[in-house]
Design an enzyme around this catalytic site. Structure first.
Site, mmCIF file in Angstrom:
data_model
loop_
_atom_site.group_PDB
_atom_site.id
_atom_site.type_symbol
_atom_site.label_atom_id
_atom_site.label_comp_id
_atom_site.label_asym_id
_atom_site.label_seq_id
_atom_site.Cartn_x
_atom_site.Cartn_y
_atom_site.Cartn_z
ATOM 1 N N GLY A 12 0.818 -1.212 0.000
ATOM 2 C CA GLY A 12 0.000 0.000 0.000
ATOM 3 C C GLY A 12 0.850 1.261 0.000
ATOM 4 O O GLY A 12 2.088 1.202 0.087
ATOM 5 N N ASP A 13 0.178 2.413 -0.167
ATOM 6 C CA ASP A 13 0.828 3.724 -0.122
ATOM 7 C C ASP A 13 1.899 3.907 -1.194
ATOM 8 O O ASP A 13 2.902 4.583 -0.975
ATOM 9 C CB ASP A 13 1.458 3.981 1.271
ATOM 10 C CG ASP A 13 0.465 3.718 2.378
ATOM 11 O OD1 ASP A 13 -0.673 4.184 2.260
ATOM 12 O OD2 ASP A 13 0.814 3.012 3.341
ATOM 13 N N ALA A 15 1.617 5.605 -3.808
ATOM 14 C CA ALA A 15 1.336 6.849 -4.534
ATOM 15 C C ALA A 15 0.550 6.577 -5.818
ATOM 16 O O ALA A 15 0.753 7.241 -6.845
ATOM 17 C CB ALA A 15 2.622 7.637 -4.815
ATOM 18 N N LYS A 16 -0.354 5.626 -5.736
ATOM 19 C CA LYS A 16 -1.202 5.288 -6.895
ATOM 20 C C LYS A 16 -2.069 6.474 -7.318
ATOM 21 O O LYS A 16 -2.364 6.656 -8.490
ATOM 22 C CB LYS A 16 -2.138 4.117 -6.550
ATOM 23 C CG LYS A 16 -1.412 2.846 -6.185
ATOM 24 C CD LYS A 16 -2.370 1.785 -5.704
ATOM 25 C CE LYS A 16 -2.944 2.006 -4.320
ATOM 26 N NZ LYS A 16 -1.991 1.911 -3.215
ATOM 27 N N LYS A 18 -1.474 9.535 -7.579
ATOM 28 C CA LYS A 18 -0.855 10.436 -8.554
ATOM 29 C C LYS A 18 -0.956 9.847 -9.966
ATOM 30 O O LYS A 18 -1.246 10.573 -10.924
ATOM 31 C CB LYS A 18 0.621 10.679 -8.172
ATOM 32 C CG LYS A 18 1.375 11.359 -9.289
ATOM 33 C CD LYS A 18 2.739 11.849 -8.926
ATOM 34 C CE LYS A 18 3.452 12.228 -10.215
ATOM 35 N NZ LYS A 18 4.723 12.892 -10.008
ATOM 36 N N GLY A 40 -6.066 5.849 1.657
ATOM 37 C CA GLY A 40 -5.866 7.294 1.621
ATOM 38 C C GLY A 40 -5.082 7.633 0.373
ATOM 39 O O GLY A 40 -4.051 7.034 0.106
ATOM 40 N N HIS A 41 -5.610 8.537 -0.425
ATOM 41 C CA HIS A 41 -4.878 8.966 -1.617
ATOM 42 C C HIS A 41 -4.615 10.455 -1.471
ATOM 43 O O HIS A 41 -5.533 11.202 -1.170
ATOM 44 C CB HIS A 41 -5.723 8.780 -2.879
ATOM 45 C CG HIS A 41 -5.978 7.347 -3.219
ATOM 46 N ND1 HIS A 41 -4.979 6.419 -3.303
ATOM 47 C CD2 HIS A 41 -7.119 6.700 -3.501
ATOM 48 C CE1 HIS A 41 -5.500 5.251 -3.632
ATOM 49 N NE2 HIS A 41 -6.796 5.398 -3.748
ATOM 50 N N THR A 42 -3.381 10.846 -1.694
ATOM 51 C CA THR A 42 -3.074 12.271 -1.672
ATOM 52 C C THR A 42 -2.730 12.696 -3.091
ATOM 53 O O THR A 42 -1.886 12.069 -3.727
ATOM 54 C CB THR A 42 -1.877 12.546 -0.739
ATOM 55 O OG1 THR A 42 -2.166 11.953 0.518
ATOM 56 C CG2 THR A 42 -1.643 14.027 -0.546
ATOM 57 N N GLN A 227 -4.965 0.144 -1.217
ATOM 58 C CA GLN A 227 -3.934 -0.691 -0.577
ATOM 59 C C GLN A 227 -2.996 -1.276 -1.655
ATOM 60 O O GLN A 227 -2.903 -0.700 -2.721
ATOM 61 C CB GLN A 227 -4.549 -1.817 0.273
ATOM 62 C CG GLN A 227 -5.310 -1.326 1.507
ATOM 63 C CD GLN A 227 -6.756 -1.002 1.219
ATOM 64 O OE1 GLN A 227 -7.454 -1.748 0.571
ATOM 65 N NE2 GLN A 227 -7.217 0.115 1.736
ATOM 66 N N THR A 304 -4.268 7.295 9.143
ATOM 67 C CA THR A 304 -4.092 7.195 10.596
ATOM 68 C C THR A 304 -2.952 8.061 11.125
ATOM 69 O O THR A 304 -2.820 8.225 12.336
ATOM 70 C CB THR A 304 -3.786 5.732 10.993
ATOM 71 O OG1 THR A 304 -2.609 5.331 10.303
ATOM 72 C CG2 THR A 304 -4.935 4.801 10.629
ATOM 73 N N VAL A 418 9.198 11.745 -9.612
ATOM 74 C CA VAL A 418 10.267 12.363 -8.814
ATOM 75 C C VAL A 418 9.723 13.469 -7.889
ATOM 76 O O VAL A 418 10.440 14.355 -7.469
ATOM 77 C CB VAL A 418 11.408 12.920 -9.720
ATOM 78 C CG1 VAL A 418 12.187 11.777 -10.349
ATOM 79 C CG2 VAL A 418 10.857 13.849 -10.801
ATOM 80 N N GLY A 419 8.444 13.391 -7.583
ATOM 81 C CA GLY A 419 7.841 14.375 -6.678
ATOM 82 C C GLY A 419 6.333 14.267 -6.754
ATOM 83 O O GLY A 419 5.797 13.594 -7.645
HETATM 84 P P1 IMP Z 1 -7.540 -2.719 7.642
HETATM 85 O O1 IMP Z 1 -7.592 -2.592 6.161
HETATM 86 O O2 IMP Z 1 -7.910 -1.459 8.377
HETATM 87 O O3 IMP Z 1 -8.281 -3.916 8.154
HETATM 88 O O4 IMP Z 1 -6.000 -2.977 8.047
HETATM 89 C C1 IMP Z 1 -5.328 -4.186 7.697
HETATM 90 C C2 IMP Z 1 -3.878 -3.896 7.313
HETATM 91 O O5 IMP Z 1 -3.870 -3.192 6.083
HETATM 92 C C3 IMP Z 1 -3.119 -3.018 8.311
HETATM 93 O O6 IMP Z 1 -1.769 -3.428 8.327
HETATM 94 C C4 IMP Z 1 -3.236 -1.636 7.724
HETATM 95 O O7 IMP Z 1 -2.196 -0.784 8.135
HETATM 96 C C5 IMP Z 1 -3.142 -1.963 6.249
HETATM 97 N N1 IMP Z 1 -3.778 -0.958 5.398
HETATM 98 C C6 IMP Z 1 -5.089 -0.756 5.207
HETATM 99 N N2 IMP Z 1 -5.292 0.253 4.326
HETATM 100 C C7 IMP Z 1 -4.079 0.664 3.950
HETATM 101 C C8 IMP Z 1 -3.622 1.646 3.017
HETATM 102 O O8 IMP Z 1 -4.392 2.339 2.325
HETATM 103 N N3 IMP Z 1 -2.281 1.776 2.903
HETATM 104 C C9 IMP Z 1 -1.408 0.999 3.594
HETATM 105 N N4 IMP Z 1 -1.776 0.065 4.445
HETATM 106 C C10 IMP Z 1 -3.107 -0.114 4.628
#
Ligand code: IMP
Length: 435
Positions: A12-13, A15-16, A18, A40-42, A227, A304, A418-419
């Site tokens: 996850g994270d 940077a999809k 973008k 979460g997407h920024t 994710q 979070t 690159v940013g």
């Molecule tokens: P849940 O999706 O809240 O049940 O969390 C399960 C696992 O997926 C945990 O390790 C979270 O930190 C991770 N997780 C859920 N959503 C994201 C995301 O958008 N990015 C990165 N990790 C995520």
């Protein structure tokens, strides 16, 4: 056929958001097919930062439609808040947002149920979830008896009765298991959710039919994974995963669109690896290197705020998830973050404690936990990459690093980022390194 999917290949994270934002111009609708407000997407556009969670990133482009498919789990107050926040930033949904009547609904007892395991006395039960009620909602979906779908909210009498029965069950369970649990009042919850339903009414429809019509009209769809593939409930590092199919495997089930309509399969990776929450992470650098990547890459959770665990690029994992998600091209993100690190390491294989080589990603947690990465070391570069716009302007060490990752993953890199800004992107053509 001119539909695309953009799926993360790590935890996850990546940077999809973008990449989805960059590709919006070439598509008519962006489709979310799994997950919920755990994502979460920024997106940074023209100096403005937009944070999206449930709503597809495409909505930021005036002509693009956004679809929240049946595979997504929806917390209605979170969705309404997001609609309002975007409206305050000048992004009006109008009739461009489409929410599936088959998507499941997150209710207050789901958050309480999540506390049962996440706050249990046994640390072994903690997954480090985002506490958005995602897992408990998906459990109710497959359990069937207690599932609530968006469409149920438009049948008030039946919904009130259903909630009455569910809440009686959940209250009994939660009162017995959670010492500080405040019983939920079924009537109040039902009325609260019926209120949300009225506000969401303009957006709710049968999105599967809507999407099939769109394809029939020659519209181009962009499927946006939330994710990453290593958090996929079937193909990821189980049980430290999310509760949905976050690899490309989730697309057909979560949208109702067969994947034969997709002809561009983009896998997104960072130039290093991060993970939030618990679970094995063979290339984790719980040291100065990890600290540096976290600081420079601003690696804190969008949802979070938790600091992300950081480490070297894991080619074993990326190779595996590129296969599972069917990636035919790679977007390599955050290359600029690695500037100034004298030597870069890439995990090319794992070995177990007896030194035996493990070439493939093990399926069992115990085996993965025992794996130690076998690294290849590559020279780093010093210069700042954030202003670079062409492949040939990248320092030779950065080009070599990208070429090395290409070979290791076995899939060509088509975009290097690159940013965070749209313009901080290098599109590779014939100059792309060969697999
Ligand atoms: P849940 O999706 O809240 O049940 O969390 C399960 C696992 O997926 C945990 O390790 C979270 O930190 C991770 N997780 C859920 N959503 C994201 C995301 O958008 N990015 C990165 N990790 C995520």
């Amino acid at each position: 056929m001119a539909s695309t999917c953009v799926v993360g290949l790590q935890w996850g994270d990546e940077a999809k958001g973008k990449i989805v934002d960059l590709l919006c111009d070439q598509h008519d609708a962006v489709v979310r097919y799994q997950g919920g407000a755990n994502a979460g997407h920024t997106v940074v556009a023209d100096g403005v930062t937009y944070k999206l969670s449930l709503i597809p990133t495409g909505i930021l482009r005036p002509g693009t439609e956004g679809v929240i498919g049946n595979g997504v789990v929806i917390h209605p107050p979170a969705l309404l808040k997001e609609i309002e926040t975007l409206a305050a930033q000048g992004v009006e949904m109008g009739s461009r947002l489409h929410v599936s009547d088959r998507a499941h609904v997150i209710l207050p007892y789901h958050m309480a149920e999540e506390r049962l395991t996440e706050e249990s006395a046994s640390a072994a039960d903690h997954l480090g979830t985002t506490r958005r009620g995602i897992g408990p909602c998906y459990k109710d979906k497959v359990g069937r008896v207690h599932g609530v779908r968006v469409g149920d909210l438009y049948h008030p009498e039946r919904f009130r009765e259903h909630i009455e029965r569910i809440v009686a069950f959940k209250n009994r369970l939660l009162l017995a298991m959670l010492p500080d649990y405040e019983p939920i009042e079924a009537g109040a919850v039902a009325e609260e959710y019926l209120g949300y339903a009225e506000r969401l009414r303009p957006y709710v429809r049968d999105t599967t039919t809507w999407l099939h019509h769109a394809i029939g009209q020659g519209k181009r769809l962009l499927f946006e994974g939330a994710q990453g593939s290593l958090l996929d409930v079937d193909h990821g590092s189980y049980p430290y995963v999310t509760s949905s199919n976050s690899s490309a495997a989730g697309i057909a089930a979560g949208s109702g669109i067969p994947t034969r309509h997709i002809d561009r399969w983009i896998g997104v990776v960072k130039a290093y690896t991060t993970r939030v929450g618990g679970g094995p992470f063979p290339t984790e650098q719980d040291n100065e290197v990890g600290e540096r990547i976290r600081k420079v890459g601003r690696e804190y959770g969008t949802v979070t705020g938790r600091p992300r665990r950081c480490g070297w690029f894991d080619a074993v994992a990326a190779r595996y998830s590129a296969r599972v998600s069917g990636s035919t091209e790679i977007s390599l993100m955050l290359l600029d973050v690695l500037s100034g690190i004298p030597e870069l390491q890439v995990a090319v294989a794992y070995e177990d404690e007896s030194g035996r080589k493990v070439a493939e990603m093990p399926g069992h947690l115990s085996d993965l936990e025992r794996c130690r990465p076998v690294y290849e070391t590559l020279p780093g570069w010093d210069s700042d990459l954030t202003g670079v716009r062409t492949w040939s302007d990248l320092p030779v060490e950065a080009r070599n690093y990208v070429a090395y990752l290409t070979k290791q993953i076995g899939v060509p890199v088509s975009i290097v980022s690159v940013g965070p800004e749209r313009r901080q992107t290098i599109i590779l053509g014939n100059d792309a390194p060969r697999v």
